[in-house]
Design a protein around this motif. Structure first.
Motif, PDB file in Angstrom:
ATOM      1  N   GLU A   1       0.829  -1.210   0.000  1.00 54.83           N
ATOM      2  CA  GLU A   1       0.000   0.000   0.000  1.00 54.83           C
ATOM      3  C   GLU A   1       0.863   1.259   0.000  1.00 54.83           C
ATOM      4  OE1 GLU A   1      -3.637  -2.288   2.319  1.00 54.83           O
ATOM      5  OE2 GLU A   1      -2.146  -1.158   3.467  1.00 54.83           O
ATOM      6  N   CYS A   2       2.003   1.226   0.701  1.00 53.98           N
ATOM      7  CA  CYS A   2       2.960   2.350   0.658  1.00 53.98           C
ATOM      8  C   CYS A   2       3.407   2.615  -0.769  1.00 53.98           C
ATOM      9  CB  CYS A   2       4.209   2.018   1.481  1.00 53.98           C
ATOM     10  SG  CYS A   2       4.153   2.483   3.179  1.00 53.98           S
ATOM     11  N   LEU A   3       3.812   1.552  -1.435  1.00 54.31           N
ATOM     12  CA  LEU A   3       4.270   1.666  -2.815  1.00 54.31           C
ATOM     13  C   LEU A   3       3.148   2.166  -3.720  1.00 54.31           C
ATOM     14  CD1 LEU A   3       6.325   1.214  -5.085  1.00 54.31           C
ATOM     15  CD2 LEU A   3       5.597  -1.180  -5.143  1.00 54.31           C
ATOM     16  N   THR A   4       1.958   1.624  -3.554  1.00 56.79           N
ATOM     17  CA  THR A   4       0.827   2.014  -4.388  1.00 56.79           C
ATOM     18  C   THR A   4       0.471   3.478  -4.179  1.00 56.79           C
ATOM     19  OG1 THR A   4      -0.012  -0.250  -4.328  1.00 56.79           O
ATOM     20  CG2 THR A   4      -1.571   1.466  -4.950  1.00 56.79           C
ATOM     21  N   LEU A   5       0.486   3.936  -2.941  1.00 52.00           N
ATOM     22  CA  LEU A   5       0.137   5.329  -2.645  1.00 52.00           C
ATOM     23  C   LEU A   5       1.172   6.324  -3.138  1.00 52.00           C
ATOM     24  CD1 LEU A   5      -1.241   5.318   1.008  1.00 52.00           C
ATOM     25  CD2 LEU A   5      -2.487   5.878  -1.073  1.00 52.00           C
ATOM     26  N   THR A   6       2.452   5.974  -2.986  1.00 49.97           N
ATOM     27  CA  THR A   6       3.508   6.958  -3.203  1.00 49.97           C
ATOM     28  C   THR A   6       4.378   6.705  -4.436  1.00 49.97           C
ATOM     29  OG1 THR A   6       5.146   5.762  -1.885  1.00 49.97           O
ATOM     30  CG2 THR A   6       3.692   7.302  -0.701  1.00 49.97           C
ATOM     31  N   GLY A   7       4.434   5.448  -4.883  1.00 47.11           N
ATOM     32  CA  GLY A   7       5.370   5.099  -5.953  1.00 47.11           C
ATOM     33  C   GLY A   7       6.791   4.931  -5.429  1.00 47.11           C
TER      34      GLY A   7
ATOM     35  N   THR B   1       9.535   2.794  -3.240  1.00 49.65           N
ATOM     36  CA  THR B   1       9.738   1.409  -2.814  1.00 49.65           C
ATOM     37  C   THR B   1      10.214   1.290  -1.363  1.00 49.65           C
ATOM     38  OG1 THR B   1      11.963   1.427  -3.758  1.00 49.65           O
ATOM     39  CG2 THR B   1      10.199   0.523  -5.130  1.00 49.65           C
ATOM     40  N   ASP B   2      10.953   2.261  -0.869  1.00 41.52           N
ATOM     41  CA  ASP B   2      11.453   2.200   0.506  1.00 41.52           C
ATOM     42  C   ASP B   2      10.340   2.627   1.464  1.00 41.52           C
ATOM     43  OD1 ASP B   2      12.765   3.887   2.902  1.00 41.52           O
ATOM     44  OD2 ASP B   2      14.104   2.237   2.324  1.00 41.52           O
TER      45      ASP B   2
END
Length: 139
Positions: A59-65, A67-68
């Motif tokens: 969800e972090c990746l999906t929201l922000t693009g 990876t870290d």
């Protein structure tokens, strides 16, 4: 799901107190009988009103693009979220609040049966602890 709560409801709720969101439902849609990933179109509108946001790594990746997860949590914080909780599965979790990271290890279960509801249970425990902390601080 994304259409369960109109943005206006979240904007109203923030006038009554802190709003906590588990982003999971905002990033999924049901098409026929299939659950698919989707874009959260109102994310910036609602995140600026969100005190506590719980996300997992995907969800972090999906929201922000990004990876870290640490960098993603900081980005989400910059969008207005006071406390960003990132669950990391077997890697535990981390919370970004007050410009610091707080890490919690994962504990090995005695027996793994089904992971359904783990995030909900985590959120309930976190919110319970935060509410108790606020009560203690106001006494």
């Amino acid at each position: 799901m994304a259409d369960d709560f109109a943005p206006e409801i979240v904007e109203y709720l923030v006038t009554k107190g802190d709003v906590s969101i588990d982003v999971q439902g905002y990033l999924r849609e049901v098409v026929g009988e299939e659950v698919r990933a989707c874009e959260w179109t109102d994310k910036l509108r609602l995140l600026k009103h969100t005190a506590i946001l719980k996300v997992n790594e995907w969800e972090c990746l999906t929201l922000t693009g990004i990876t870290d997860p640490r960098e993603a949590a900081q980005q989400i914080h910059e969008w207005g979220v006071r406390e960003v909780i990132v669950t990391l599965g077997g890697g535990g979790s981390m919370i970004f609040a007050d410009d610091k990271f707080y890490e919690t290890p994962a504990y090995q279960p005695a027996k793994l049966v089904d992971a359904t509801g783990c995030g909900d249970t985590y959120s309930a425990g976190y919110l319970y602890a935060r509410a108790n902390q606020i009560i203690r601080n106001n006494q």
